[in-house]
Design an enzyme around this catalytic site. Structure first.
Site, PDB file in Angstrom:
ATOM      1  N   LYS A 125      12.914 -17.517 -47.819  1.00  0.00           N
ATOM      2  CA  LYS A 125      13.862 -16.542 -47.236  1.00  0.00           C
ATOM      3  C   LYS A 125      15.302 -16.981 -47.475  1.00  0.00           C
ATOM      4  O   LYS A 125      16.177 -16.166 -47.763  1.00  0.00           O
ATOM      5  CB  LYS A 125      13.598 -16.381 -45.731  1.00  0.00           C
ATOM      6  CG  LYS A 125      12.332 -15.577 -45.447  1.00  0.00           C
ATOM      7  CD  LYS A 125      12.094 -15.404 -43.966  1.00  0.00           C
ATOM      8  CE  LYS A 125      11.754 -16.685 -43.288  1.00  0.00           C
ATOM      9  NZ  LYS A 125      10.600 -16.765 -42.453  1.00  0.00           N
ATOM     10  N   SER A 128       7.800 -20.798 -46.336  1.00  0.00           N
ATOM     11  CA  SER A 128       8.202 -19.643 -45.538  1.00  0.00           C
ATOM     12  C   SER A 128       9.713 -19.664 -45.266  1.00  0.00           C
ATOM     13  O   SER A 128      10.426 -18.682 -45.491  1.00  0.00           O
ATOM     14  CB  SER A 128       7.413 -19.651 -44.214  1.00  0.00           C
ATOM     15  OG  SER A 128       7.922 -18.717 -43.315  1.00  0.00           O
ATOM     16  N   ASP A 133       6.336 -13.275 -47.508  1.00  0.00           N
ATOM     17  CA  ASP A 133       6.375 -14.086 -46.274  1.00  0.00           C
ATOM     18  C   ASP A 133       5.984 -13.256 -45.059  1.00  0.00           C
ATOM     19  O   ASP A 133       5.307 -13.751 -44.158  1.00  0.00           O
ATOM     20  CB  ASP A 133       7.764 -14.698 -46.058  1.00  0.00           C
ATOM     21  CG  ASP A 133       7.784 -15.540 -44.785  1.00  0.00           C
ATOM     22  OD1 ASP A 133       7.026 -16.518 -44.721  1.00  0.00           O
ATOM     23  OD2 ASP A 133       8.517 -15.193 -43.838  1.00  0.00           O
ATOM     24  N   ARG A 170      -0.946 -15.999 -40.904  1.00  0.00           N
ATOM     25  CA  ARG A 170      -0.975 -17.385 -40.392  1.00  0.00           C
ATOM     26  C   ARG A 170      -1.007 -17.385 -38.871  1.00  0.00           C
ATOM     27  O   ARG A 170      -1.689 -18.200 -38.249  1.00  0.00           O
ATOM     28  CB  ARG A 170       0.265 -18.157 -40.877  1.00  0.00           C
ATOM     29  CG  ARG A 170       0.191 -18.529 -42.353  1.00  0.00           C
ATOM     30  CD  ARG A 170       1.547 -18.992 -42.840  1.00  0.00           C
ATOM     31  NE  ARG A 170       2.031 -20.150 -42.111  1.00  0.00           N
ATOM     32  CZ  ARG A 170       3.318 -20.467 -41.968  1.00  0.00           C
ATOM     33  NH1 ARG A 170       4.258 -19.730 -42.535  1.00  0.00           N
ATOM     34  NH2 ARG A 170       3.680 -21.521 -41.270  1.00  0.00           N
ATOM     35  N   HIS A 220      20.279 -22.311 -41.109  1.00  0.00           N
ATOM     36  CA  HIS A 220      19.018 -21.797 -40.563  1.00  0.00           C
ATOM     37  C   HIS A 220      18.536 -22.737 -39.471  1.00  0.00           C
ATOM     38  O   HIS A 220      18.579 -23.960 -39.622  1.00  0.00           O
ATOM     39  CB  HIS A 220      17.953 -21.728 -41.665  1.00  0.00           C
ATOM     40  CG  HIS A 220      16.614 -21.284 -41.158  1.00  0.00           C
ATOM     41  ND1 HIS A 220      16.318 -19.956 -40.959  1.00  0.00           N
ATOM     42  CD2 HIS A 220      15.521 -21.987 -40.772  1.00  0.00           C
ATOM     43  CE1 HIS A 220      15.090 -19.859 -40.485  1.00  0.00           C
ATOM     44  NE2 HIS A 220      14.587 -21.068 -40.363  1.00  0.00           N
TER      45      HIS A 220
HETATM   46  N1  URA Z   1       9.945 -20.225 -39.291  1.00  0.00           N
HETATM   47  C1  URA Z   1       9.589 -19.518 -40.382  1.00  0.00           C
HETATM   48  O1  URA Z   1      10.336 -18.671 -40.847  1.00  0.00           O
HETATM   49  N2  URA Z   1       8.391 -19.776 -40.941  1.00  0.00           N
HETATM   50  C2  URA Z   1       7.535 -20.715 -40.468  1.00  0.00           C
HETATM   51  O2  URA Z   1       6.484 -20.893 -41.036  1.00  0.00           O
HETATM   52  C3  URA Z   1       7.914 -21.444 -39.328  1.00  0.00           C
HETATM   53  C4  URA Z   1       9.141 -21.185 -38.756  1.00  0.00           C
END
Ligand code: URA
Length: 444
Positions: free
Chosen positions: A187, A183, A161, A168, A82
């Site tokens: 995932k 967050s 999320d 947010r 990621h």
């Molecule tokens: N990427 C994400 O998926 N979430 C965040 O809060 C910041 C970057």
């Protein structure tokens, strides 16, 4: 339980219990808690923070708010990667085939670009016919047959999320360590891989401008992932200038293919080999130098390029311009941006360069916007390079000539020139493994 009391507890600086956190996340996902109360709790978390246990509980509750992907139909160790997002970041296109060529399995779900950052799914969709919406069975079949597949995130992955991130974004609560960690890691955990390598970008093209914050973020993500039973390593990499020279979807696919052919820019190659080798280290338990050599060999012997082509074909894409070195799909018009002075490039405000590319049609200002796959920028010089007046700094590519003026202005506004060559900064800044966390450092 009342959400009012949960908000009040966090407002007063108390730690939330697992039950309170699960109650909140369930109410977010099923829509029973209104946006104004979710936003109030987000702001209380932003201001008062969360300890490790709260952050871990929040991450796991979010991961379980939707589908938990079961990758068991795929044989072997599943490894994921990621990136926290940047400009010119086409590493997935290079790393996924390298790792697959070395025998590990990559079943990857990626996102689309938004604002100044690009997304892997948009880049892959610049390949004619490439399907990113495979169903689960097709996805598993491609991974079992070719070693790798990259698809878009399924509709019900981590719905908590999706809601929290959208709130947010409009309540100035993005830059909170526990909220970012939960967050990203929720995932990744829901996506099902055994091993995860995190590319944490640092610099003006990333949301982490600060090395200390990025380091704490990386350590916390590694600790939370390991707590959830996954093997996790984080690599902090430079995003104070774009990665490689190409920004924009088909331009980036071309550059990624160059790396797989043993060519291409050194900074991109370095980051890709480092990330790929750490993925293999987690997946195989071989030492890092052994895995690095395997990754280098996969480029040298052509097996990584073959893995990329096999994945493209298996997902319905036409890889002919990638194999044959034919001209990739190009935009109708090009425009050269010239250096206004003699001197060194001392800094690049990288998010603005992403914006300059977006203005050409390569990215989206809003989620609903469509994109132009051939638009973008090829940089001819980057931070540290000496340039002379009227030397081309970059080539802009677009299908509408009217877009050049604003994009060129934005690009030039993003570059600082000076008399002295700036100190060279490393592309790979720091590695954080499970062992760094076990050394007992304080995370919060
Ligand atoms: N990427 C994400 O998926 N979430 C965040 O809060 C910041 C970057």
């Amino acid at each position: 339980m009342r959400i009012y009391d949960v908000i009040k507890a966090k407002r007063d600086g108390k730690a939330l219990s697992k039950e309170e956190i699960e109650f909140f996340v369930k109410g977010v996902a099923d829509g029973s808690i209104p946006d104004y109360q979710i936003s109030a709790l987000l702001m209380a978390i932003f201001i008062n923070g969360m300890n490790f246990t709260e952050t871990a509980d929040l991450t796991l509750a979010m991961a379980h708010s939707g589908d938990m992907v079961d990758l068991s139909p795929i044989k072997g160790k599943k490894v994921d990667k990621h990136s926290t997002g940047g400009v010119g970041d086409k590493t997935s296109l290079v790393i996924v085939p390298i790792v697959a060529a070395c025998g590990a399995k990559v079943a990857k779900m990626s996102g689309r670009g938004l604002g100044h950052t690009g997304g892997t799914i948009d880049k892959l969709e610049s390949i004619d016919g490439f399907k990113t919406d495979l169903n689960r069975q097709e996805f598993f079949k491609v991974v079992n047959e070719t070693g790798a597949s990259i698809i878009g995130q399924s509709g019900n992955l981590d719905p908590a999320d999706k809601k929290l991130y959208a709130l947010r974004d409009v309540t100035a609560t993005i830059e909170s360590l526990p909220l970012i960690v939960s967050s990203i890691m929720s995932k990744k955990i829901a996506s099902g891989a055994d091993c995860i390598v995190l590319d944490v970008k640092v610099g003006s093209g990333s949301f982490n401008k600060d090395l200390d914050f990025a380091t704490r973020l990386a350590k916390t993500m590694v600790a939370i992932g390991e707590h959830a039973g996954r093997r996790v390593t984080a690599v902090l990499t430079d995003m104070d200038k774009p990665l490689g020279n190409a920004i924009g979807n088909s331009l980036e696919v071309s550059e990624a293919a160059e790396i797989l052919k043993g060519k291409g820019p050194q900074d991109l190659k370095d980051v890709c080999l480092t990330l790929a080798a750490h993925m293999l280290t987690l997946a195989t338990d071989d030492a890092y130098p052994v895995c690095r050599k395997k990754a280098e060999n996969a480029i040298a012997d052509g097996s990584a390029l073959r893995a990329f082509v096999n994945m493209i074909k298996a997902q319905g894409g036409d890889p002919s311009w990638i194999i044959d070195a034919k001209k990739p799909p190009v935009s109708k018009y090009e425009y050269k941006v010239l250096s206004p002075i003699d001197g060194y490039i001392t800094h690049m405000q990288t998010d603005k360069l992403g914006l300059a590319s977006m203005l050409l049609g390569a990215g989206r200002a809003k989620k609903e916007d469509s994109i132009d796959h051939t638009a973008g920028i090829v940089l001819h010089s980057k931070t540290g390079d000496r340039v002379t007046k009227n030397q081309p700094l970059a080539t802009l590519c677009a299908n509408d000539e009217k877009l050049f003026e604003q994009s060129a202005k934005t690009l030039l506004g993003a570059i600082t020139f000076g008399e002295e060559q700036p100190k060279e900064s490393p592309t790979v800044i720091k590695i954080i493994t499970k062992e760094d966390i076990e050394n007992g450092e304080t995370l919060f």
